[in-house]
Write a protein that holds these residues in place. Structure first.
Motif, mmCIF file in Angstrom:
data_model
loop_
_atom_site.group_PDB
_atom_site.id
_atom_site.type_symbol
_atom_site.label_atom_id
_atom_site.label_comp_id
_atom_site.label_asym_id
_atom_site.label_seq_id
_atom_site.Cartn_x
_atom_site.Cartn_y
_atom_site.Cartn_z
ATOM 1 N N MET A 22 75.357 96.194 -31.153
ATOM 2 C CA MET A 22 75.859 96.401 -29.819
ATOM 3 C C MET A 22 76.559 97.755 -29.774
ATOM 4 O O MET A 22 77.250 98.134 -30.709
ATOM 5 C CB MET A 22 76.848 95.293 -29.473
ATOM 6 N N ARG A 23 76.395 98.438 -28.696
ATOM 7 C CA ARG A 23 77.002 99.757 -28.536
ATOM 8 C C ARG A 23 78.433 99.600 -28.051
ATOM 9 O O ARG A 23 78.698 98.952 -27.044
ATOM 10 C CB ARG A 23 76.211 100.582 -27.538
ATOM 11 N N CYS A 24 79.371 100.197 -28.781
ATOM 12 C CA CYS A 24 80.790 100.179 -28.427
ATOM 13 C C CYS A 24 81.295 101.608 -28.440
ATOM 14 O O CYS A 24 80.908 102.406 -29.286
ATOM 15 C CB CYS A 24 81.594 99.367 -29.437
ATOM 16 N N VAL A 25 82.182 101.927 -27.510
ATOM 17 C CA VAL A 25 82.798 103.249 -27.475
ATOM 18 C C VAL A 25 84.240 103.097 -27.940
ATOM 19 O O VAL A 25 85.023 102.360 -27.341
ATOM 20 C CB VAL A 25 82.730 103.867 -26.063
ATOM 21 N N ILE A 26 84.559 103.805 -29.016
ATOM 22 C CA ILE A 26 85.908 103.795 -29.565
ATOM 23 C C ILE A 26 86.309 105.248 -29.759
ATOM 24 O O ILE A 26 85.597 106.008 -30.431
ATOM 25 C CB ILE A 26 85.983 103.013 -30.897
ATOM 26 N N ALA A 27 87.428 105.633 -29.184
ATOM 27 C CA ALA A 27 87.928 107.009 -29.251
ATOM 28 C C ALA A 27 86.881 107.996 -28.733
ATOM 29 O O ALA A 27 86.640 109.042 -29.317
ATOM 30 C CB ALA A 27 88.358 107.369 -30.662
ATOM 31 N N ARG A 28 86.237 107.638 -27.635
ATOM 32 C CA ARG A 28 85.242 108.461 -26.947
ATOM 33 C C ARG A 28 83.976 108.699 -27.762
ATOM 34 O O ARG A 28 83.165 109.547 -27.404
ATOM 35 C CB ARG A 28 85.854 109.785 -26.504
#
Length: 99
Positions: free
Chosen positions: A1-7
C-alpha cells in the motif's frame, strides 16, 4: 500500500513492516505505540526503521495513520499502562471486602 510519510511516498505492506521490525528491541514508550506481534513499539521507532529517515523528519500521526491502514493496532500508552482500545473486560482485581 502506498503511504506518504514526511512528504515521501513509501510502498509498505504488513508483512514488510513485520520483517523490518523482526529482531528490533522495542524502546520504552509513553505516548503512541504500534503493536507488532506481541511487542509494543513507539511509533517514531517504527517510522525510523521502516522509512530509514530521522525521527525528526516525520510526525507520529503520519506513522499511526500508515500503520492503522496496514491493519496494525495502535494504542496510547500512559505511565499507568495502555489506553485507547478496550476489550470490555475489567482488569482491576478486588482490593478487599465490602464490609
Amino acid at each position: 500500500m502506498r503511504c506518504v510519510i514526511a512528504r515521501f511516498p513509501f510502498e509498505l505492506t504488513k508483512a514488510g513492516v513485520i520483517a523490518s521490525m523482526k529482531g528490533v528491541k522495542p524502546e520504552p514508550a509513553i505516548g503512541e505505540v504500534v503493536v507488532i506481534g506481541r511487542r509494543q513499539y513507539p511509533v517514531k521507532q517504527v517510522g525510523e526503521v521502516v522509512t530509514r529517515q530521522d525521527r525528526r523528519d516525520f510526525s507520529a500521526g503520519e506513522v499511526v495513520r500508515a500503520m492503522t491502514k496496514l491493519g496494525f493496532t495502535t494504542l496510547t500508552v500512559t505511565a499507568g499502562g495502555p489506553t485507547g482500545e478496550s476489550t470490555g473486560e475489567s482488569t482491576e482485581e478486588p482490593t478487599g471486602s465490602a464490609f
